[in-house]
Design a protein around this motif. Structure first.
Motif, short mmCIF file in Angstrom:
data_model
loop_
_atom_site.label_atom_id
_atom_site.label_comp_id
_atom_site.label_asym_id
_atom_site.label_seq_id
_atom_site.Cartn_x
_atom_site.Cartn_y
_atom_site.Cartn_z
N ASP A 144 0.84 -1.20 0.00
CA ASP A 144 0.00 0.00 0.00
C ASP A 144 0.88 1.25 0.00
O ASP A 144 1.60 1.50 0.98
CB ASP A 144 -0.91 0.02 1.23
CG ASP A 144 -2.12 -0.87 1.08
OD1 ASP A 144 -2.34 -1.40 -0.02
OD2 ASP A 144 -2.86 -1.04 2.07
N PRO A 145 0.85 2.06 -1.05
CA PRO A 145 1.80 3.17 -1.14
C PRO A 145 1.69 4.20 -0.01
O PRO A 145 2.71 4.66 0.50
CB PRO A 145 1.47 3.80 -2.51
CG PRO A 145 0.14 3.27 -2.90
CD PRO A 145 0.00 1.94 -2.25
N ALA A 146 0.49 4.56 0.38
CA ALA A 146 0.33 5.57 1.43
C ALA A 146 0.84 5.06 2.77
O ALA A 146 1.49 5.81 3.53
CB ALA A 146 -1.13 5.99 1.55
N ILE A 147 0.58 3.79 3.07
CA ILE A 147 1.02 3.22 4.34
C ILE A 147 2.53 2.99 4.33
O ILE A 147 3.21 3.20 5.34
CB ILE A 147 0.26 1.91 4.64
CG1 ILE A 147 -1.25 2.15 4.59
CG2 ILE A 147 0.67 1.37 6.01
CD1 ILE A 147 -1.76 3.19 5.55
N LYS A 148 3.06 2.55 3.19
CA LYS A 148 4.51 2.36 3.07
C LYS A 148 5.26 3.67 3.31
O LYS A 148 6.28 3.68 3.99
CB LYS A 148 4.87 1.81 1.69
CG LYS A 148 4.59 0.33 1.50
CD LYS A 148 5.00 -0.15 0.13
CE LYS A 148 6.51 -0.14 -0.03
NZ LYS A 148 6.92 -0.69 -1.34
N GLU A 149 4.76 4.77 2.76
CA GLU A 149 5.42 6.06 2.94
C GLU A 149 5.33 6.51 4.40
O GLU A 149 6.30 7.02 4.97
CB GLU A 149 4.79 7.10 2.02
CG GLU A 149 5.34 8.51 2.20
CD GLU A 149 6.84 8.62 2.00
OE1 GLU A 149 7.44 9.56 2.57
OE2 GLU A 149 7.44 7.78 1.30
N MET A 150 4.16 6.34 5.02
CA MET A 150 4.02 6.68 6.43
C MET A 150 4.97 5.86 7.28
O MET A 150 5.64 6.38 8.18
CB MET A 150 2.57 6.44 6.87
CG MET A 150 2.27 6.73 8.34
SD MET A 150 2.67 5.36 9.47
CE MET A 150 1.42 4.16 9.01
N TYR A 151 5.05 4.58 6.99
CA TYR A 151 5.90 3.67 7.76
C TYR A 151 7.38 3.99 7.55
O TYR A 151 8.18 3.94 8.48
CB TYR A 151 5.60 2.23 7.35
CG TYR A 151 6.14 1.18 8.28
CD1 TYR A 151 5.56 0.95 9.52
CD2 TYR A 151 7.25 0.41 7.92
CE1 TYR A 151 6.05 -0.02 10.37
CE2 TYR A 151 7.75 -0.56 8.76
CZ TYR A 151 7.15 -0.78 9.99
OH TYR A 151 7.63 -1.74 10.83
N ARG A 152 7.75 4.35 6.30
CA ARG A 152 9.15 4.72 6.02
C ARG A 152 9.55 5.95 6.83
O ARG A 152 10.63 5.99 7.43
CB ARG A 152 9.32 5.00 4.53
CG ARG A 152 10.76 5.37 4.13
CD ARG A 152 10.81 6.06 2.79
NE ARG A 152 10.11 7.33 2.79
CZ ARG A 152 10.60 8.46 3.31
NH1 ARG A 152 11.80 8.47 3.90
NH2 ARG A 152 9.89 9.57 3.29
N ARG A 153 8.68 6.94 6.86
CA ARG A 153 8.96 8.15 7.63
C ARG A 153 9.08 7.84 9.11
O ARG A 153 9.96 8.35 9.80
CB ARG A 153 7.86 9.19 7.38
CG ARG A 153 7.95 10.45 8.24
CD ARG A 153 9.26 11.18 8.06
NE ARG A 153 9.30 12.39 8.88
CZ ARG A 153 10.42 12.97 9.31
NH1 ARG A 153 11.60 12.44 9.01
NH2 ARG A 153 10.37 14.05 10.05
#
Length: 210
Positions: A144-153
């Motif tokens: 999931d792109p939005a969750i992956k970006e949140m998790y990366r941050r």
């Protein structure tokens, strides 16, 4: 002082009895059970993940006394001074309000979207109130792109926290306990920490064996 209680228990067994703070006990177990593999391990920093962060430092095979009864002070270490998230302690950008499971669930709800987080949307039946921490991990694994970006941050902020804990306590290892991440996620996190703190810092972190 649990001396009297310890003696009472020891009357019923030939085994040594230890009664102590669970965080310190788990930290010591990570030393004891690694003695064959790593006989020189005696000075570790131990970080337990959960609704509260719990942290203890051991030296010469004993927990440092000053950490007694305040193992949750990591909650209030600021990892993002520019955050809009206010911690219950009144500060902004604390580890608890940025990185705890509850904090990640809150962040996931902000980016919850059928198009940008289709897997999470599906497993929650389209209801963000159904999100639990394990779903976020599954959502990341399923791309999931939005969750992956949140998790990366969030992983970057976690790396900042661990970098600072290592520099402030100078351990042989920083042991991560109960983070519930896969081996591949752990190595990804190590690469993030290496980029932020350098290879010497990333090589000091390890997953708990308990």
């Amino acid at each position: 002082d649990y001396t009297q209680l310890t003696r009472a228990f020891e009357k019923f067994t030939n085994l040594p009895i230890v009664i102590d703070n669970s965080v310190k006990g788990t930290a010591m177990a990570n030393i004891d059970f690694q003695k064959v593999k790593d006989p020189n391990r005696y000075n570790i920093a131990f970080l337990q993940y959960g609704d509260n962060f719990n942290f203890v430092v051991t030296n010469l095979n004993d927990p440092i006394v000053s950490y007694d009864n305040r193992t949750n002070f990591v909650d209030n270490i600021i990892v993002d001074p520019n955050s809009d998230e206010e911690c219950p302690c009144g500060r902004r950008g604390c580890a608890k309000s940025e990185l705890s499971p509850a904090a990640l669930i809150k962040k996931a709800k902000r980016v919850f979207d059928k198009e940008k987080a289709p897997y999470l949307y599906a497993i929650t039946d389209g209801n963000p109130d159904n999100i639990v921490y394990e779903m976020i991990i599954d959502s990341v694994a399923n791309g999931d792109p939005a969750i992956k970006e949140m998790y990366r941050r969030s992983a970057e902020l976690m790396a900042v926290l661990m970098n600072n804990l290592i520099f402030s306590t100078n351990p042989q290892k920083l042991v991560m306990h109960d983070f519930r991440i896969s081996d591949s996620d752990f190595y990804t996190f190590k690469s993030i920490l290496e980029r932020i703190g350098g290879k010497d810092i990333s090589e000091l972190i390890d997953l708990s064996i308990i």
